[in-house]
Design a protein around this motif. Structure first.
Motif, mmCIF file in Angstrom:
data_model
loop_
_atom_site.group_PDB
_atom_site.id
_atom_site.type_symbol
_atom_site.label_atom_id
_atom_site.label_comp_id
_atom_site.label_asym_id
_atom_site.label_seq_id
_atom_site.Cartn_x
_atom_site.Cartn_y
_atom_site.Cartn_z
ATOM 1 N N GLU A 161 -31.089 -14.449 -31.793
ATOM 2 C CA GLU A 161 -32.151 -14.966 -32.654
ATOM 3 C C GLU A 161 -32.915 -13.845 -33.335
ATOM 4 N N LYS A 162 -33.206 -12.791 -32.574
ATOM 5 C CA LYS A 162 -33.949 -11.673 -33.142
ATOM 6 C C LYS A 162 -33.138 -10.958 -34.216
ATOM 7 N N SER A 163 -31.849 -10.727 -33.949
ATOM 8 C CA SER A 163 -31.039 -10.007 -34.923
ATOM 9 C C SER A 163 -30.824 -10.827 -36.191
ATOM 10 N N VAL A 164 -30.691 -12.142 -36.056
ATOM 11 C CA VAL A 164 -30.522 -12.992 -37.234
ATOM 12 C C VAL A 164 -31.803 -13.011 -38.067
ATOM 13 N N SER A 165 -32.963 -12.968 -37.412
ATOM 14 C CA SER A 165 -34.223 -12.931 -38.162
ATOM 15 C C SER A 165 -34.394 -11.601 -38.905
ATOM 16 N N LEU A 166 -33.749 -10.541 -38.434
ATOM 17 C CA LEU A 166 -33.834 -9.243 -39.109
ATOM 18 C C LEU A 166 -32.955 -9.172 -40.359
ATOM 19 N N GLU A 221 -33.169 -10.979 -42.880
ATOM 20 C CA GLU A 221 -34.055 -11.138 -44.036
ATOM 21 C C GLU A 221 -34.650 -9.802 -44.475
ATOM 22 N N LYS A 222 -34.825 -8.876 -43.532
ATOM 23 C CA LYS A 222 -35.350 -7.545 -43.842
ATOM 24 C C LYS A 222 -34.228 -6.564 -44.163
#
Length: 98
Positions: free
Chosen positions: A13-18, A20-21
């Motif tokens: 989840e954390k890597s997928v949210s990154l 966007e950056k």
């Protein structure tokens, strides 16, 4: 030229949210350094890498012996956070050619 022994994209989840950056998290061999990974990513994916951060994942705990002594084991890989230039991207699921 550049030898990378172990390279794996982390999908959490954390890597997928990154994404966007424009950041990607990779598991790499413990002997790899930031410069080697940066050069390999730029050559293989034809992108421009702005920054590379690395860290060791948390240690795993293991119980051993009759008295249940807890021992910690260091992971055999590093995690690298790769930041790409805006507009560049790494394909997550490349197509295979047979």
């Amino acid at each position: 030229m550049y030898e990378v022994q172990y390279l794996d994209l982390v999908l959490t989840e954390k890597s997928v949210s990154l994404f966007e950056k424009n950041q990607y998290i990779l598991n790499v061999d413990s002997g790899s350094n930031k410069t080697k990974i940066k050069n390999w990513i730029e050559l293989f994916f034809n992108v421009k890498v702005i920054g590379v951060n690395s860290y060791w994942p948390p240690q795993k705990k293991e119980k051993r012996g009759n008295k249940k002594k807890i021992m910690k084991h260091r992971m055999h890989y590093k995690r690298m956070i790769i930041t790409l230039k805006p507009g560049d991207s790494i394909p997550l699921f490349p197509t295979l050619f047979y």
